[in-house]
Design a protein around this motif. Structure first.
Motif, PDB file in Angstrom:
ATOM      1  N   THR A   1      26.643  29.282  21.772  1.00 57.81           N
ATOM      2  CA  THR A   1      27.368  29.467  23.027  1.00 57.81           C
ATOM      3  C   THR A   1      28.688  28.945  23.022  1.00 57.81           C
ATOM      4  O   THR A   1      29.500  29.665  24.249  1.00 57.81           O
TER       5      THR A   1
ATOM      6  N   GLN B   1      36.017  30.303  26.927  1.00 60.59           N
ATOM      7  CA  GLN B   1      36.216  31.481  26.192  1.00 60.59           C
ATOM      8  C   GLN B   1      37.686  31.909  26.392  1.00 60.59           C
ATOM      9  O   GLN B   1      37.984  32.753  25.811  1.00 60.59           O
TER      10      GLN B   1
ATOM     11  N   THR C   1      34.613  37.593  22.861  1.00 62.54           N
ATOM     12  CA  THR C   1      34.542  36.620  21.850  1.00 62.54           C
ATOM     13  C   THR C   1      35.238  37.136  20.743  1.00 62.54           C
ATOM     14  O   THR C   1      34.765  38.109  19.930  1.00 62.54           O
TER      15      THR C   1
ATOM     16  N   GLN D   1      32.292  40.760  30.770  1.00 58.21           N
ATOM     17  CA  GLN D   1      31.889  39.434  30.182  1.00 58.21           C
ATOM     18  C   GLN D   1      33.294  39.126  29.142  1.00 58.21           C
ATOM     19  O   GLN D   1      34.141  39.877  28.639  1.00 58.21           O
TER      20      GLN D   1
ATOM     21  N   ARG E   1      30.256  28.826  35.683  1.00 58.83           N
ATOM     22  CA  ARG E   1      29.405  29.265  34.642  1.00 58.83           C
ATOM     23  C   ARG E   1      29.812  28.938  33.346  1.00 58.83           C
ATOM     24  O   ARG E   1      29.112  29.191  32.250  1.00 58.83           O
TER      25      ARG E   1
ATOM     26  N   LEU F   1      34.525  31.003  36.330  1.00 61.73           N
ATOM     27  CA  LEU F   1      34.596  30.503  35.068  1.00 61.73           C
ATOM     28  C   LEU F   1      34.224  29.317  35.164  1.00 61.73           C
ATOM     29  O   LEU F   1      33.612  28.712  34.095  1.00 61.73           O
TER      30      LEU F   1
ATOM     31  N   GLU G   1      32.301  29.392  31.577  1.00 65.07           N
ATOM     32  CA  GLU G   1      33.085  30.352  30.599  1.00 65.07           C
ATOM     33  C   GLU G   1      34.526  30.254  30.485  1.00 65.07           C
ATOM     34  O   GLU G   1      35.159  30.948  29.801  1.00 65.07           O
TER      35      GLU G   1
END
Length: 309
Positions: free
Chosen positions: A303, A40, A101, A98, A35, A32, A37
Motif C-alpha cells: 500500500t 503517492q 505508482t 488513480q 484516503r 487525498l 493517497e
C-alpha cells in the motif's frame, strides 16, 4: 434616475468561477488526505503543509465569493472561459484517475548506484602504516663496539694468559618426537541473517555498499520491484525500492543486483520477496555485493510502495 443606473452594481461572473475552481481544488486535497493517497505524491512529512495550503485555498474561495456577491460598479473583464475550462479539466482528471505508482520507468531514468556511497576518507584506524623509530630530540651517543675474544693469546714473560671458559656442547638431537599435525581452523561464521524493511532500508543500503566485506556470505531477505539495469548481464536484475525525499517525481531508486541460478529473470516491475546469500562482486572496478537468490516469491504491491527517510 440615470445617476442611479450608473451607480448600480453589476455581478461579475469571474469571481464566481474562481470560487468554484478553488473549492474543487480544496476538495481534491481533502480527498487525498482522507484516503491516505497523499504519500503517492509527496513525502508524508509535508502533510501539514498540504493541509495548510487547503485551508488557504478555502479562504481564497470565500473571498472570491464575497466579491461576487458585492458586485462591481467598474468595468467588467471578459469571461476567461478557456483558462477556466483548462483548470476544471485538470481537477476533474485528478478526481477520476488513480495516482500512478512509479517503478522501473523512473528507475531507468534516475539510474541505480550499486557501489560505495561514502565521500569521506577512510578513518585513520583503517589505514595500517609502519612508522620508523624516531630518536628523542638531541644528539645521541653511539654505543661502543663490543670487544671480541682473540683467538690466540701468545704467552709473554711475566703474564699468564686468561683461561677461556669452555661451554658445554649444545645438543641438536630432537629425539623421536612425532611431527605436530596441522590444526584445522573452522571458518568464521558469516553472521546473523539480514532482513531489510522499509524502516531500515536506507541505513542498510549504505551499510551493504560501504562495507561489502562485512556482509559477504550473509543471508538476506528483502522485497521490491524488479528492474533491469542497462549495464549488467542478461541473467541479472535488481530488486529496487524508490526513496522519496521530497516529491515522488524526484524519487531515486536503490536496491541490490541479484540473479537466479539456472533460471531466467522475472518480469520487470513485478513485486517479489527474495531470499539469498550475498556474494562479492566487482562493478566498474569497485568491490561491491550481489545477491544470489535462492527463493523468489511474487507478492502484491504494498500500500506504501515508496520508502520515506
Amino acid at each position: 434616475m440615470s445617476l442611479d443606473l450608473r451607480m448600480a452594481r453589476v455581478r461579475d461572473l469571474n469571481p464566481l468561477m474562481r470560487t468554484i475552481l478553488l473549492l474543487a481544488l480544496t476538495g481534491f486535497l481533502l480527498k487525498l488526505l482522507l484516503r491516505g493517497e497523499l504519500p503517492q505524491f509527496i513525502h508524508p512529512k509535508f502533510t501539514w503543509f498540504t493541509a495548510s495550503a487547503g485551508l488557504g485555498l478555502l479562504l481564497m474561495a470565500i473571498g472570491q465569493f464575497r466579491r461576487f456577491l458585492r458586485g462591481t460598479t467598474g468595468m467588467i473583464h471578459p469571461f476567461r472561459y478557456r483558462l477556466y475550462t483548462a483548470l476544471a479539466t485538470v481537477i476533474c482528471v485528478g478526481f477520476l484517475l488513480q495516482p500512478h505508482t512509479f517503478g522501473a520507468d523512473l528507475a531507468a531514468k534516475q539510474g541505480l548506484n550499486v557501489t560505495n556511497r561514502s565521500s569521506a576518507t577512510p578513518p585513520a584506524a583503517a589505514v595500517t602504516t609502519v612508522a620508523p623509530a624516531v630518536s628523542p630530540a638531541g644528539p645521541t651517543t653511539p654505543e661502543p663496539p663490543v670487544p671480541t675474544q682473540p683467538a690466540d693469546v701468545p704467552a709473554t714473560s711475566g703474564a699468564t694468559p686468561p683461561e677461556t671458559p669452555t661451554l658445554p656442547p649444545v645438543s641438536t638431537d630432537q629425539g623421536d618426537k612425532p611431527e605436530a599435525e596441522p590444526v584445522e581452523v573452522a571458518p568464521e561464521p558469516p553472521g546473523e541473517p539480514v532482513t531489510i524493511t522499509p524502516q531500515n532500508f536506507i541505513e542498510m543500503m549504505y551499510e551493504l555498499y560501504d562495507y561489502p566485506e562485512k556482509y559477504q556470505g550473509r543471508r538476506l531477505t528483502m522485497d521490491g520491484f524488479v528492474f533491469y539495469p542497462p549495464d549488467v548481464q542478461e541473467s541479472e536484475f535488481a530488486i529496487v525500492r524508490l526513496v522519496v525525499t521530497c516529491h515522488v517525481a524526484h524519487a531515486y531508486p536503490d536496491g541490490l543486483v541479484t540473479y537466479l541460478p539456472d533460471q531466467g529473470r522475472p518480469a520487470q516491475d513485478g513485486w517479489y520477496q527474495v531470499e539469498g546469500v550475498l556474494e562479492p562482486w566487482t562493478y566498474q572496478g569497485k568491490p561491491t555485493l550481489k545477491l544470489r537468490v535462492e527463493h523468489a516469491t511474487p507478492i502484491e504491491q504494498p500500500t506504501e510502495p515508496y520508502v520515506y527517510p
